[in-house]
Design a protein around this motif. Structure first.
Motif, PDB file in Angstrom:
ATOM      1  N   ASP A 186       0.808  -1.229   0.000  1.00 42.34           N
ATOM      2  CA  ASP A 186       0.000   0.000   0.000  1.00 42.34           C
ATOM      3  C   ASP A 186       0.841   1.280   0.000  1.00 42.34           C
ATOM      4  O   ASP A 186       0.332   2.365   0.258  1.00 42.34           O
ATOM      5  CB  ASP A 186      -0.993   0.035   1.179  1.00 42.34           C
ATOM      6  N   GLN A 187       2.139   1.147  -0.275  1.00 46.39           N
ATOM      7  CA  GLN A 187       3.024   2.316  -0.377  1.00 46.39           C
ATOM      8  C   GLN A 187       3.856   2.236  -1.664  1.00 46.39           C
ATOM      9  O   GLN A 187       4.981   2.713  -1.716  1.00 46.39           O
ATOM     10  CB  GLN A 187       3.940   2.397   0.847  1.00 46.39           C
ATOM     11  N   GLU A 188       3.284   1.646  -2.694  1.00 42.49           N
ATOM     12  CA  GLU A 188       4.034   1.383  -3.925  1.00 42.49           C
ATOM     13  C   GLU A 188       4.186   2.601  -4.824  1.00 42.49           C
ATOM     14  O   GLU A 188       4.971   2.582  -5.758  1.00 42.49           O
ATOM     15  CB  GLU A 188       3.349   0.259  -4.723  1.00 42.49           C
ATOM     16  N   ARG A 189       3.430   3.635  -4.582  1.00 41.32           N
ATOM     17  CA  ARG A 189       3.529   4.854  -5.389  1.00 41.32           C
ATOM     18  C   ARG A 189       3.888   6.025  -4.483  1.00 41.32           C
ATOM     19  O   ARG A 189       3.230   6.266  -3.464  1.00 41.32           O
ATOM     20  CB  ARG A 189       2.197   5.144  -6.092  1.00 41.32           C
ATOM     21  N   ILE A 190       4.926   6.757  -4.867  1.00 43.74           N
ATOM     22  CA  ILE A 190       5.367   7.930  -4.107  1.00 43.74           C
ATOM     23  C   ILE A 190       4.844   9.180  -4.809  1.00 43.74           C
ATOM     24  O   ILE A 190       5.111   9.387  -5.991  1.00 43.74           O
ATOM     25  CB  ILE A 190       6.909   7.993  -4.014  1.00 43.74           C
ATOM     26  N   LEU A 191       4.117   9.980  -4.054  1.00 46.52           N
ATOM     27  CA  LEU A 191       3.575  11.223  -4.596  1.00 46.52           C
ATOM     28  C   LEU A 191       4.286  12.422  -3.995  1.00 46.52           C
ATOM     29  O   LEU A 191       4.558  12.470  -2.792  1.00 46.52           O
ATOM     30  CB  LEU A 191       2.072  11.319  -4.320  1.00 46.52           C
ATOM     31  N   SER A 192       4.595  13.362  -4.860  1.00 44.72           N
ATOM     32  CA  SER A 192       5.156  14.652  -4.472  1.00 44.72           C
ATOM     33  C   SER A 192       4.007  15.652  -4.531  1.00 44.72           C
ATOM     34  O   SER A 192       3.400  15.838  -5.586  1.00 44.72           O
ATOM     35  CB  SER A 192       6.265  15.020  -5.464  1.00 44.72           C
ATOM     36  N   ILE A 193       3.703  16.258  -3.391  1.00 43.33           N
ATOM     37  CA  ILE A 193       2.561  17.167  -3.305  1.00 43.33           C
ATOM     38  C   ILE A 193       3.064  18.569  -2.978  1.00 43.33           C
ATOM     39  O   ILE A 193       3.755  18.767  -1.977  1.00 43.33           O
ATOM     40  CB  ILE A 193       1.557  16.704  -2.233  1.00 43.33           C
ATOM     41  N   GLU A 194       2.731  19.500  -3.841  1.00 38.44           N
ATOM     42  CA  GLU A 194       3.108  20.892  -3.621  1.00 38.44           C
ATOM     43  C   GLU A 194       1.937  21.600  -2.955  1.00 38.44           C
ATOM     44  O   GLU A 194       0.813  21.576  -3.467  1.00 38.44           O
ATOM     45  CB  GLU A 194       3.434  21.557  -4.962  1.00 38.44           C
ATOM     46  N   ILE A 195       2.195  22.200  -1.785  1.00 42.70           N
ATOM     47  CA  ILE A 195       1.150  22.939  -1.081  1.00 42.70           C
ATOM     48  C   ILE A 195       1.645  24.358  -0.804  1.00 42.70           C
ATOM     49  O   ILE A 195       2.850  24.625  -0.838  1.00 42.70           O
ATOM     50  CB  ILE A 195       0.731  22.239   0.232  1.00 42.70           C
ATOM     51  N   THR A 196       0.722  25.255  -0.523  1.00 43.55           N
ATOM     52  CA  THR A 196       1.132  26.635  -0.288  1.00 43.55           C
ATOM     53  C   THR A 196       1.839  26.751   1.060  1.00 43.55           C
ATOM     54  O   THR A 196       1.460  26.073   2.036  1.00 43.55           O
ATOM     55  CB  THR A 196      -0.065  27.603  -0.304  1.00 43.55           C
ATOM     56  N   ILE A 247      -3.554  22.176  -1.858  1.00 41.15           N
ATOM     57  CA  ILE A 247      -2.742  21.504  -2.876  1.00 41.15           C
ATOM     58  C   ILE A 247      -2.665  22.311  -4.168  1.00 41.15           C
ATOM     59  O   ILE A 247      -3.679  22.659  -4.757  1.00 41.15           O
ATOM     60  CB  ILE A 247      -3.283  20.089  -3.156  1.00 41.15           C
ATOM     61  N   VAL A 248      -1.436  22.595  -4.580  1.00 39.73           N
ATOM     62  CA  VAL A 248      -1.166  23.310  -5.833  1.00 39.73           C
ATOM     63  C   VAL A 248      -0.959  22.307  -6.968  1.00 39.73           C
ATOM     64  O   VAL A 248      -1.337  22.547  -8.112  1.00 39.73           O
ATOM     65  CB  VAL A 248       0.064  24.234  -5.674  1.00 39.73           C
ATOM     66  N   GLY A 249      -0.350  21.167  -6.663  1.00 33.84           N
ATOM     67  CA  GLY A 249      -0.105  20.150  -7.678  1.00 33.84           C
ATOM     68  C   GLY A 249       0.374  18.852  -7.069  1.00 33.84           C
ATOM     69  O   GLY A 249       0.932  18.840  -5.968  1.00 33.84           O
ATOM     70  N   ILE A 250       0.137  17.761  -7.780  1.00 33.96           N
ATOM     71  CA  ILE A 250       0.582  16.428  -7.352  1.00 33.96           C
ATOM     72  C   ILE A 250       1.302  15.764  -8.519  1.00 33.96           C
ATOM     73  O   ILE A 250       0.823  15.812  -9.655  1.00 33.96           O
ATOM     74  CB  ILE A 250      -0.602  15.532  -6.932  1.00 33.96           C
ATOM     75  N   ALA A 251       2.445  15.153  -8.228  1.00 35.43           N
ATOM     76  CA  ALA A 251       3.187  14.408  -9.242  1.00 35.43           C
ATOM     77  C   ALA A 251       3.564  13.041  -8.689  1.00 35.43           C
ATOM     78  O   ALA A 251       3.837  12.894  -7.496  1.00 35.43           O
ATOM     79  CB  ALA A 251       4.445  15.170  -9.649  1.00 35.43           C
ATOM     80  N   ASP A 252       3.572  12.052  -9.551  1.00 34.65           N
ATOM     81  CA  ASP A 252       4.019  10.711  -9.187  1.00 34.65           C
ATOM     82  C   ASP A 252       5.536  10.664  -9.398  1.00 34.65           C
ATOM     83  O   ASP A 252       6.019  10.801 -10.515  1.00 34.65           O
ATOM     84  CB  ASP A 252       3.309   9.675 -10.058  1.00 34.65           C
ATOM     85  N   VAL A 253       6.275  10.489  -8.312  1.00 36.31           N
ATOM     86  CA  VAL A 253       7.746  10.467  -8.398  1.00 36.31           C
ATOM     87  C   VAL A 253       8.304   9.083  -8.064  1.00 36.31           C
ATOM     88  O   VAL A 253       9.451   8.949  -7.658  1.00 36.31           O
ATOM     89  CB  VAL A 253       8.379  11.560  -7.490  1.00 36.31           C
TER      90      VAL A 253
END
Length: 195
Positions: free
Chosen positions: A64-74, A147-153
């Protein structure tokens, strides 16, 4: 200083990380925020330290932790969260007794935990990394407003891990997100035990 917020940040935003299964990560990237099946009623933890996220997720290999997300917040919202936070452990410098700490912990929508940060081999470092737990009002604000943006890293994580495994430390460091000490206002630093 042993307790500092280290992160990738700009004048307007700060980057945090979360690990999820594909069923949550893929819709989140597509929508630009977290959507069902993520449960708003559960506490969610955000982590500014990339390598602590790698330690926690086992380089994105744990269930359940196989995808790492980078989340940009203000940064404004990030600092609001810290200003509402309570330490997840009793600190006698901030609280006169455990009862007053427990009362604040129960009423606060944000929890702070400090754990040893990690190096490229995931060994503990002398300084601590911050984990920020959001619940209730804070989760709603996070999902709907921050949340400003989310990317799969996940691929970036895999590339760094492969370089480390192959002994190419310079290559791994070149790919690694460049984190710096985040400039906290004094009242927030005191509240979260940054020192």
């Amino acid at each position: 200083m042993t307790h500092q917020v280290r992160a990738v940040f700009t004048e307007e935003t700060i980057t945090v990380y979360q690990a999820y299964p594909s069923g949550i990560a893929v819709p989140a990237v597509k929508a630009g925020t977290f959507v069902a099946p993520l449960k708003r009623t559960r506490m969610t933890w955000i982590k500014p330290s990339f390598l602590w996220m790698m330690y926690r997720s086992g380089w994105a290999t744990k269930t359940d932790q196989e995808r790492i997300l980078s989340i940009e917040i203000t940064r404004e919202r990030f600092e609001w969260a810290l200003s509402q936070a309570c330490l997840s452990h009793f600190d006698q410098k901030r609280f006169s007794d455990k009862e007053s700490w427990r009362a604040e912990l129960e009423s606060s929508p944000v929890r702070i935990q400090w754990d040893p940060d990690r190096d490229l081999n995931l060994n503990p470092l002398p300084h601590r990394a911050i984990q920020i737990g959001l619940s209730g009002e804070a989760v709603t604000k996070y999902l709907d407003d921050w949340i400003v943006g989310i990317a799969d890293v996940t691929q970036v994580a895999g590339d760094i891990h492969e370089a480390v495994r192959d002994g190419h430390r310079d290559e791994a460091e070149a790919i690694l997100p460049h984190e710096q000490v985040y400039p906290l206002p004094d009242h927030i630093a005191e509240r979260i035990g940054s020192q």
